[in-house]
Design a protein around this motif. Structure first.
Motif: not given
Length: 282
Positions: A232-245, A257-272
């Protein structure tokens, strides 16, 4: 010819059976124990034994659910080498699901980690956790390596990560490159996790070399989060960001909030829950 009857092995009274659950979040697997009674005392050495792939249960880490005076419970996590990291994103998601399945908490809970309080929200197979706000340790950091150099971004999303962008993550010699950066003098004495990130049109592909596991894992929650924040900082991706592993897909939500101030960060995915068992700790 006569044969003696076969007798079962006599139980050694020194053996201690531990009930455990094997959990996995996008391929990041953990042995999880309810330790509110304090039955596990030598946590570091138990982690070394139980996480062994050939002689133990086998896992990327040991998660212990313990008592807390200021939250629903406390999470302790130990790597296969016995070290204790401050935080683990996928581990946090797994222990939240474990606590829910055991009837310890409801669909919402909070728990202690060494990096602070974590909130979790369980929706059937999906678990979403609120991560700590990231702190940037060093942007545009150039490292001199044995054969060449590389440039990346060093930040803390609960544990330290060095994020670098590559054209194709599948072509990275991670077994060589990962340790070289992980143990680089710039990150001593604690070292760092290393994330290799490929930017696609609508998602990221990420591979992580994990400190303490000392190998690539199929997924790393704090690494995925760090990668999404830097993208998001470098490539200007916006929330939510999908990440494949290699182990599956995750989503990272945040407010910027601004260039390098990120708040309310959530990680979401499946758990088994993979299986439950008894471990003979002898």
């Amino acid at each position: 010819m006569t044969f003696s009857p076969v007798r079962g092995r006599e139980k050694d009274k020194s053996e201690e059976k531990l009930k455990f659950s094997k959990m996995e979040g996008t391929g990041n697997d953990f042995v999880v124990l309810d330790n509110r009674s304090g039955i596990v005392k030598d946590r570091e050495n138990l982690a070394k034994r139980i996480c062994l792939r050939k002689k133990g249960v086998g896992a990327d880490g040991l998660l212990l659910l313990e008592k807390s005076d200021r939250a629903d419970f406390r999470m302790r996590i130990f790597n296969p080498d016995g070290s204790e990291p401050e935080m683990c994103g996928n581990g946090a998601r797994c222990i939240a699901k474990f606590a829910y399945l055991e009837g310890i908490v409801g669909e919402k809970c909070s728990f202690e980690t060494l990096s602070g309080l974590v909130s979790a929200y369980i929706d059937e197979g999906n678990v979403r956790i609120k991560m700590k706000d990231p702190s940037f340790l060093n942007l545009n950091l150039e490292l001199s390596l044995k054969d060449d150099s590389c440039e990346g971004y060093h930040l803390d999303t609960g544990v330290p990560h060095f994020v670098l962008f590559v054209p194709e993550v599948g072509r990275v010699a991670l077994g060589k490159r990962g340790p070289e950066i992980r143990y680089h003098q710039s990150f001593q004495p604690a070292g760092t996790n290393v994330d290799f990130v490929e930017v696609k049109k609508s998602f990221l592909k990420v591979r992580t070399y994990e400190r303490g596991v000392e190998a690539e894992t199929l997924s790393c929650g704090t690494g995925v989060t760090a990668s999404a924040i830097v993208a998001s900082l470098v490539q200007e991706l916006t929330s939510p960001v999908e990440v494949r592993t290699k182990g599956g897909n995750l989503k990272v939500h945040f407010q910027r909030r601004n260039k390098s101030n990120f708040i309310r960060v959530f990680l979401e995915g499946e758990v088994r829950l993979v299986y439950e068992g008894m471990y003979n700790d002898n």
